[in-house]
Structure formats: structure tokens, C-alpha cells
Scaffold this motif. Structure first.
Motif, PDB file in Angstrom:
ATOM      1  N   THR A 253      41.090  35.816  44.753  1.00 23.27           N
ATOM      2  CA  THR A 253      40.696  37.034  43.592  1.00 23.27           C
ATOM      3  C   THR A 253      41.513  37.929  43.440  1.00 23.27           C
ATOM      4  N   ILE A 254      42.512  38.203  41.979  1.00 25.10           N
ATOM      5  CA  ILE A 254      43.641  39.029  41.376  1.00 25.10           C
ATOM      6  C   ILE A 254      43.104  40.891  41.733  1.00 25.10           C
ATOM      7  N   SER A 255      43.748  41.138  42.171  1.00 26.42           N
ATOM      8  CA  SER A 255      43.220  42.837  42.716  1.00 26.42           C
ATOM      9  C   SER A 255      44.510  43.610  42.289  1.00 26.42           C
ATOM     10  N   HIS A 256      44.464  44.463  42.648  1.00 30.46           N
ATOM     11  CA  HIS A 256      45.690  45.859  42.402  1.00 30.46           C
ATOM     12  C   HIS A 256      47.371  45.154  42.319  1.00 30.46           C
ATOM     13  N   PHE A 257      47.482  44.589  43.110  1.00 29.96           N
ATOM     14  CA  PHE A 257      48.680  44.577  43.608  1.00 29.96           C
ATOM     15  C   PHE A 257      49.578  42.821  42.905  1.00 29.96           C
ATOM     16  N   PHE A 258      48.627  42.910  42.029  1.00 29.79           N
ATOM     17  CA  PHE A 258      49.144  41.593  41.118  1.00 29.79           C
ATOM     18  C   PHE A 258      50.435  41.720  40.726  1.00 29.79           C
ATOM     19  N   GLY A 259      51.002  40.928  41.014  1.00 28.15           N
ATOM     20  CA  GLY A 259      52.985  40.952  40.521  1.00 28.15           C
ATOM     21  C   GLY A 259      53.371  41.241  41.206  1.00 28.15           C
ATOM     22  N   GLU A 260      53.323  41.764  42.706  1.00 30.05           N
ATOM     23  CA  GLU A 260      54.424  42.003  44.076  1.00 30.05           C
ATOM     24  C   GLU A 260      54.294  41.606  44.620  1.00 30.05           C
ATOM     25  N   GLY A 261      54.170  40.198  44.403  1.00 25.21           N
ATOM     26  CA  GLY A 261      54.449  39.163  45.616  1.00 25.21           C
ATOM     27  C   GLY A 261      53.098  38.728  46.575  1.00 25.21           C
ATOM     28  N   LEU A 262      52.763  37.509  46.871  1.00 19.68           N
ATOM     29  CA  LEU A 262      52.094  36.833  47.910  1.00 19.68           C
ATOM     30  C   LEU A 262      51.421  38.087  48.345  1.00 19.68           C
ATOM     31  N   ALA A 263      52.402  37.959  49.285  1.00 16.97           N
ATOM     32  CA  ALA A 263      51.905  38.952  50.367  1.00 16.97           C
ATOM     33  C   ALA A 263      51.238  40.328  50.491  1.00 16.97           C
ATOM     34  N   ALA A 264      51.875  40.755  49.247  1.00 16.23           N
ATOM     35  CA  ALA A 264      51.195  42.050  48.912  1.00 16.23           C
ATOM     36  C   ALA A 264      49.714  41.586  48.634  1.00 16.23           C
ATOM     37  N   GLU A 265      50.289  40.572  47.091  1.00 14.54           N
ATOM     38  CA  GLU A 265      48.761  40.096  46.150  1.00 14.54           C
ATOM     39  C   GLU A 265      47.625  40.041  47.500  1.00 14.54           C
ATOM     40  N   SER A 267      47.475  40.784  50.698  1.00 10.57           N
ATOM     41  CA  SER A 267      47.210  42.127  50.897  1.00 10.57           C
ATOM     42  C   SER A 267      45.676  42.940  50.905  1.00 10.57           C
ATOM     43  N   TRP A 268      45.724  42.794  49.371  1.00  8.73           N
ATOM     44  CA  TRP A 268      44.314  43.196  49.038  1.00  8.73           C
ATOM     45  C   TRP A 268      43.601  42.533  48.096  1.00  8.73           C
ATOM     46  N   GLN A 269      42.148  42.122  48.322  1.00  4.88           N
ATOM     47  CA  GLN A 269      41.768  40.749  47.544  1.00  4.88           C
ATOM     48  C   GLN A 269      40.447  41.545  46.841  1.00  4.88           C
ATOM     49  N   GLY A 270      40.325  43.362  47.247  1.00  4.20           N
ATOM     50  CA  GLY A 270      39.015  43.755  46.975  1.00  4.20           C
ATOM     51  C   GLY A 270      38.459  43.770  48.173  1.00  4.20           C
ATOM     52  N   THR A 271      37.879  44.926  47.598  1.00  2.00           N
ATOM     53  CA  THR A 271      36.719  45.900  49.187  1.00  2.00           C
ATOM     54  C   THR A 271      35.975  44.308  49.753  1.00  2.00           C
ATOM     55  N   ARG A 272      36.116  44.482  51.104  1.00  2.00           N
ATOM     56  CA  ARG A 272      35.716  43.473  52.023  1.00  2.00           C
ATOM     57  C   ARG A 272      36.144  44.320  53.216  1.00  2.00           C
ATOM     58  N   ASP A 273      35.263  42.978  54.208  1.00  2.00           N
ATOM     59  CA  ASP A 273      35.069  43.566  55.822  1.00  2.00           C
ATOM     60  C   ASP A 273      36.254  43.184  56.612  1.00  2.00           C
ATOM     61  N   MET A 274      37.488  43.897  56.359  1.00  2.00           N
ATOM     62  CA  MET A 274      38.955  42.987  57.337  1.00  2.00           C
ATOM     63  C   MET A 274      38.637  43.376  58.780  1.00  2.00           C
ATOM     64  N   SER A 275      36.988  43.782  59.384  1.00  2.00           N
ATOM     65  CA  SER A 275      37.431  43.682  61.243  1.00  2.00           C
ATOM     66  C   SER A 275      37.596  42.242  61.516  1.00  2.00           C
ATOM     67  N   GLY A 276      37.173  41.552  60.522  1.00  2.00           N
ATOM     68  CA  GLY A 276      37.474  40.369  61.339  1.00  2.00           C
ATOM     69  C   GLY A 276      38.977  39.513  61.899  1.00  2.00           C
ATOM     70  N   TRP A 277      39.678  40.300  60.343  1.00  2.00           N
ATOM     71  CA  TRP A 277      41.282  39.886  60.082  1.00  2.00           C
ATOM     72  C   TRP A 277      41.422  40.869  61.359  1.00  2.00           C
TER      73      TRP A 277
ATOM     74  N   ALA B 102      36.245  35.716  39.178  1.00  2.00           N
ATOM     75  CA  ALA B 102      35.587  34.128  38.974  1.00  2.00           C
ATOM     76  C   ALA B 102      35.119  33.480  37.560  1.00  2.00           C
ATOM     77  N   VAL B 103      34.592  34.495  36.292  1.00  2.00           N
ATOM     78  CA  VAL B 103      34.058  34.692  35.400  1.00  2.00           C
ATOM     79  C   VAL B 103      35.772  34.330  34.739  1.00  2.00           C
ATOM     80  N   LEU B 104      36.479  35.332  34.762  1.00  2.00           N
ATOM     81  CA  LEU B 104      38.004  35.481  33.609  1.00  2.00           C
ATOM     82  C   LEU B 104      38.740  34.088  34.175  1.00  2.00           C
ATOM     83  N   GLN B 105      38.385  33.199  35.246  1.00  2.00           N
ATOM     84  CA  GLN B 105      39.371  32.432  35.707  1.00  2.00           C
ATOM     85  C   GLN B 105      38.782  30.758  34.735  1.00  2.00           C
ATOM     86  N   SER B 106      37.216  30.886  34.840  1.00  2.00           N
ATOM     87  CA  SER B 106      36.626  30.091  34.845  1.00  2.00           C
ATOM     88  C   SER B 106      36.784  29.472  32.903  1.00  2.00           C
TER      89      SER B 106
END
Lengths: 400, 400
Positions: A253-265, A267-277, B102-106
Motif C-alpha cells: 500500500t503506497i501512501s503519504h511517504f512514497f519516495g522517502e525510503g523504505l522504512a518511512a514508507e 511506517s505509514w500504510q494507511g490508517t490501521r490498528d497499530m496496537s499489535g505492532w 489494489a485497483v491502481l496496481q492491478s
């Protein structure tokens, strides 16, 4: 119970504590010898996750927006120490399959390129390889390595024999899912790197089962679950990429930090429950109270004993060892080939599973692989020798 | 408190019940007027999720392997009724951005193809479009639509003017994130379909904010969050695809069911915590006790009142309406342009946000868009008029 003396030095391990199973969330009515499938959670880990969730939901923006980098940094520091990586070279993902997909879908393949794996590959990874191959015109080569195997060198040799000038990527499990073999990934990586071929390791079962130092293996990509043998909350996994290989790799899932490096990308893959991490360090800490070396040794000794015990108990129905009985090629799981006669008990592996579950309250996976039926027994610290004796008895009763 | 009579008919809504905020997990010490960012959870929803987690962890294989299809089917049935789709045409994803990915990458794009959107697009979606464009040689066209806007037709006309013979996909938000506008997606879809152009709707804010009947909109793809305005657990979203468009679309994580159809593929995206998905019906049911129509009307009436009240209170500092004051183009959020003078209060939008948070305990987003600073106020049933009066006062105090 089998008298351990009949097994020579292959005794079951001494339990790490009394009544350890009470610390886990598993239903005590079920004999659970399928830790390898989805792992299981100590209650303290789930409680830690729930506390994180309460904190997040009390102040959502503060926790997962403004403080996210700090909280992820704390969680990643504990994981990084545990698996031998630098924090800036990895990020959390939902599962090892997702990490594998991120790598496969980020890479570019040309028509005729070969993606090499073996027939022990995890089926989901097989499908992901098939997908990227189909859309690029590349080919997936799946080398057959039949069981029994006698040595790690046999596995290295098999892969060496499959490399060609068109091999662009080798995908290999650290510990195979259907067959529970530890693959000599360091030697396989050395072999491939000498040929200029990148290796993607699916370490789905590795963290917590084997003592892991990912960066020292030397490969390009390593995807691993923390929710399996490290017993972090479900949905907790990691993707590590060697620094020189990070630039083209993106999360699925590409999100806000696209192009800022793997770890930064990551770190945000859209809103999700981060409690497990955020709770992952508490899973690592749970086992630290017993000592990780003792935990791994306990589980390995159990699997080694189980393999031998089941081969002894089931010798009469035609079950033979498929890996060395000294346990040198397995971790905390062992897979055995079931005899053709088991088809009298159920028409499909699922039917046989269901009889074991319904009639004996045994949760153990039975499955097709390489044109036979197989059974895989997992060993985690909540298991006792009785669990596997019960399995030995149940199969014999079903056949009787 | 502002006397509502000065606002003519734009009164704040009557609360749906007394002390509704006690039902929510938000910290009462914070005035939370940023529901739009990550949503928020009623305590009963989190409790439902926790019960599902207990069940899953007690019998992991039984729950998320053998019973998964049934449990997902139950959860999907409630969601399908809520948003107007058939269960076989959608599946759960982690977030709307993931569904868009998912849509864009498909899809397959050729060099020169145009992916059209507007400058109100959510930044993560902008990045995902950029990614698929960069690797295929396609182009992203981002049409500027400056505020103020007076009518939905203006939005349709703007997009119509941007369509070319090379437009392959139009990506449009149902409700825009930075500017809180409801886009006339049905008209936009009609316009594009007439030209043979598919539309991907990012409905991140739609379920729970507007009365939704996704299939009747007629578009090809619709991705939506359930964790935002329907207040399901974080990580609960959905991807719907029109039946004739499903074949090439795959989840971002390819797994076991690759090739078995979109709904089947989405039903297993690797091991993950499914408790949030299973609890989604309880989030829908929470609001049903008040009545969804009343909930939406309450929140819309509040946002309409807030827009007008803030424009009145802030008229002296140069804040003017940017959408019709009758609320006809907004749902339960309103965005206002802050005056240049706000830069005296903080050097960046984050600094201004932090002063509102630290000095007034107000959680409200301030951000750059179209070369200005903006503020977005969200209205959910736990909010009261006082929350926004407090915001009106705080901004004036900071400028005094």
C-alpha cells in the motif's frame, strides 16, 4: 505414555515451568499442536495490545500521528535486537506473505526471466510469484526436492542445479511450511550472490524458532512473521531489505511517504490498528522470562523427540523418518508422511483432520504435498509430551 | 455560547441523547473535533472486537480457517446492506488507501495514458497514482478546482473539461479529505461512463456520513473506510468492484486464493487479526440504536451550523465561506480557509495545531492546501456546540 528410555537420548524436554499453558489464550479443551499455522498468544501479550488500543482510542491523533514515529521506534528497537537488523532497514507489515508481495511486486521482471523456488514453497508465495510472472512474461521454476532428505548440502545442491543465466531471483523459505525443514539459507545466499542473483527469504517461521541474525545472512530481502513463533499479536510481521536494495522496494500500500525510503514508507500504510505492532516487544519479553535459548531448545528437543516417537509408534503402519532423526534439519516442527492406508479413515486430508478434531479434540494439520498426505506437529512451550502421545494413539485408533 | 438566534435557521442540532460522549473511548480531557482523520470508537465496538479476539485466540484454526467463510459472510452481510452492495462483489481491506492501491496496481497502463484527478485528492492516493504512472509511463493529471465553489455542477464541469481521449481512469473522492466537499460522484460517473472511462471512487469518508448505495452509483471501483464515519475498529475498510470489472483486480497481498475471484482473494490476505472485521456489524448496530438517518442529519446539521458560526465569529479576521452556507455541499465536516494573519501565531500549520492542542486542549487539523492554511472541523454525535465555540474563541485569543 511411551517410556522415554526406549528412545535413547531422545527424551522429551523438561517443562520450562509448571502449568505454562494457563498463561496462554488457547482453549484447554483442545490439544493444540498446530502452533505453526497462526501462532498463539500468551494472555499478557493480548493484554498489552488491549492497553495500547485503549491509549490509541483515547487520543488517536496524538498516538498514531504525532507520536507514531517514537512509538514505532521503540517497538522496532526491540524487534531489531531480536532478529539482528538495523531499525532503518526494516518496517512492520501485516504478515510475511505481505512482505514477500511487496518485494515481488516492486521488482521488474522481463519476459524470459526466471524466478526460482522449490516445491516446499509456501502456497501463498507460490501464487504471488505466479502473479508477477504472469504479468511480466517471466517464468516460475519450482524445483522438486522429494523427501526424505539427509543433509542441508542436498538442499544447497538442488538449488545450485536449478540456477541458470536467466535466474533473476531465488525465493526460499528459511523454515518450510509443509515440510518443516530448516533450509541452509546462508549457504544458499552465498551461492546465489556469487552468481549475482538476489535471494528473497520467506522467514515466516523463523523469528522465535531459530536464533536469527538476518543481516548477517547476507541476502537482499527477508520477510518474517512475529506473530508465529515470537507470538506477537496477529498481524505483526516485518520486511527487511539490504540497504543497497531498498530504493525500488515499496509497501504493497503506497501512501503519504512514497519516495522517502523504505522504512518511512512502511511506517505509514494507511490508517490501521497499530496496537499489535506496539505490543510486539511484550511478546519478546514474555519469552525472555524463560530465556529465549531455553525456549528454542525446549521446542526443538520436543520436535526431535516427537519425530522419533511418532516414527516408532507408527512404524507398524508404514511411517518412516523423512529427515535425520537427530533433529539436525528441523526446528520446533516435524512433518511426517502418512501411509496410503490413512485414506481408509477419510476421503480427504480435511476429513482426516476433522475426525482427529471431532473425535479426539486434536488440532493438527493434515495436507496434500508431493502426491501424499502429511501431518505436521508443532511444539511450543505450552505443549507437553502427552499432547503428541495422544496424537500417536488417535491415529492408530482410527486405523484399527 | 453564540446565540443560535443570530444564525437564523442554522441552529445546532438537538443532541441525540444525554452524555453521549461517555459511550466513546476518547479522552474527555481533549475537545476532539477531528473525527475525520481516524474516526473514533464507541466502547461497545472495542469490546466486541476484544470478544472476537478472545474467541479467535482460543481456537485459532477453527475460527479463522474453518469458520472464516461463515464469519466473514455474517460480517459482510451487515456491511453490504449498509452500503448497498452484493456480498460477492466486495471484500474487507485494511483501509480505503489499500483498496485504491489494489485497483491502481492491478490495472495496466500504457505510456501516455492519463489518470485524472483533482487537487482535492487525498495525498496518499496522489502518491499511489504517481507510483503506477511512473512505472508505466502514464501521466497523472491533477485538475485545480479552487475554492470557493458554489454548486456540484461546477465540480462536474471541471472534471468534464479535463477528460481527453487518453484518459483511462478518473479517480475522485466521494467526500474530499482536505476540503470536506461532497463530490457529485453519480453525475461524474455518468459523464465518464458515457465516454467509456472507468471511475475509481475513494469513499474514505462516505460510509456513515452519507446515505450510501454504492452499486447504484454505477462506477467501476469503490473503496471505502468503515473505521471512519461508521466507527468500526481501525483497520476495517472495503473494496467493491463492479462485476464486469472484477477479473483483473487483486488484493495488494496475493495469497492462496489467487485466481478464484475478487471476493475469495480478499477473504484471505495472509494471517491477520480479523477481529475488527468481525466486529464491524456491531459498529453499524451502535448507531442504529439512535437511527442512522438521525445520526447523519445530526452531524450534517452540526457541520452546517459550525461553518456558518465560524464564518460569523471569524469574519473580523478575514474568514469567508468557501462552500454554500446552506450546507448543501458538505456532510459532517466543514473546512475553512484561515487568514494569512494566522502565520503570526505559528510558523507552520503544525505549530498552530500544537498551540491549539497545548493551550486549549483542542484536537483539530490545520494544514496547507492550494497555497493557504485551512482548518477542518468534524462533527460526530459525541460532539456538542460548545466544542466549536471553544475553537472559535481559541483562534481569536491566539490572534489577539
Amino acid at each position: 505414555m511411551t517410556n522415554p528410555t526406549t528412545l535413547g537420548s531422545y527424551d522429551p524436554p523438561i517443562p520450562l515451568a509448571e502449568q505454562i499453558s494457563h498463561e496462554w489464550m488457547l482453549d484447554p479443551a483442545i490439544t493444540y499442536i498446530n502452533h505453526g499455522c497462526f501462532g498463539a498468544r500468551p494472555r499478557v501479550v493480548s493484554q498489552s495490545q488491549q492497553r495500547w488500543r485503549e491509549r490509541i482510542e483515547a487520543r488517536p491523533i496524538e498516538l498514531i500521528d504525532r507520536r507514531r514515529d517514537d512509538l514505532l521506534s521503540d517497538a522496532k528497537a526491540a524487534v531489531a535486537r531480536f532478529v539482528g537488523v538495523q531499525p532503518q532497514d526494516f518496517g512492520f507489515v501485516t504478515n510475511a506473505t505481505g512482505g514477500v508481495n511487496a518485494v515481488l511486486q516492486s521488482l521488474t521482471f522481463e519476459p524470459g526471466d526466471e524466478l526460482l523456488t522449490v516445491n516446499h514453497v509456501y502456497n501463498a508465495v507460490r501464487q504471488a510469484m505466479r502473479h508477477v510472472a504472469e504479468r511480466s512474461g517471466a517464468k516460475v521454476i519450482e524445483l522438486p526436492i522429494p523427501l526424505p532428505v539427509q543433509s542441508p548440502q542436498q538442499l544447497v545442491d538442488a538449488i545450485a542445479a536449478g540456477l541458470t543465466d536467466r535466474t533473476k531471483l531465488v525465493v526460499v523459505d528459511h523454515i518450510t511450511s509443509p515440510t518443516a525443514l530448516i533450509f541452509p539459507v546462508k549457504q544458499i545466499i552465498e551461492l546465489c550472490e556469487q552468481r549475482g542473483i538476489d535471494v528473497l527469504v520467506d522467514g515466516a517461521h523463523a523469528p522465535g524458532m531459530v536464533d536469527l541474525d538476518i543481516a548477517s545472512l547476507g541476502g537482499a530481502y527477508y520477510s518474517a512473521n512475529l506473530h508465529k513463533w515470537a507470538c506477537a499479536p496477529m498481524g505483526t510481521a516485518m520486511l527487511w531489505v539490504r540497504p543497497d536494495k531498498q530504493a525500488p522496494i515499496h509497501p504493497t500500500t503506497i501512501s503519504h511517504f512514497f519516495g522517502e525510503g523504505l522504512a518511512a514508507e512502511l511506517s505509514w500504510q494507511g490508517t490501521r490498528d497499530m496496537s499489535g505492532w506496539f505490543a510486539a516487544p511484550d511478546a519478546i519479553a514474555y519469552f525472555e522470562q524463560y530465556g529465549w535459548d531455553r525456549v528454542r531448545e525446549h521446542n526443538h528437543q520436543m520436535a526431535t523427540w516427537v519425530q522419533r516417537m511418532l516414527c516408532e509408534r507408527w512404524a507398524g503402519i508404514g511411517v518412516e523418518p523423512t529427515t535425520p532423526l537427530d533433529g539436525s534439519m528441523i526446528g520446533s516442527m516435524t512433518t511426517l508422511r502418512l501411509p496410503e492406508r490413512m485414506r481408509e479413515v477419510g476421503e480427504t486430508p480435511i476429513e482426516l483432520h476433522d475426525r482427529l478434531y471431532d473425535e479426539f479434540a486434536l488440532e493438527v494439520p493434515i495436507f496434500d504435498w508431493d502426491d501424499a498426505w502429511w501431518i505436521r506437529a508443532s511444539c511450543q512451550i505450552y505443549n507437553t509430551p502427552d499432547d503428541y502421545e495422544k496424537l500417536a494413539d488417535a491415529v492408530l485408533k482410527l486405523l484399527a
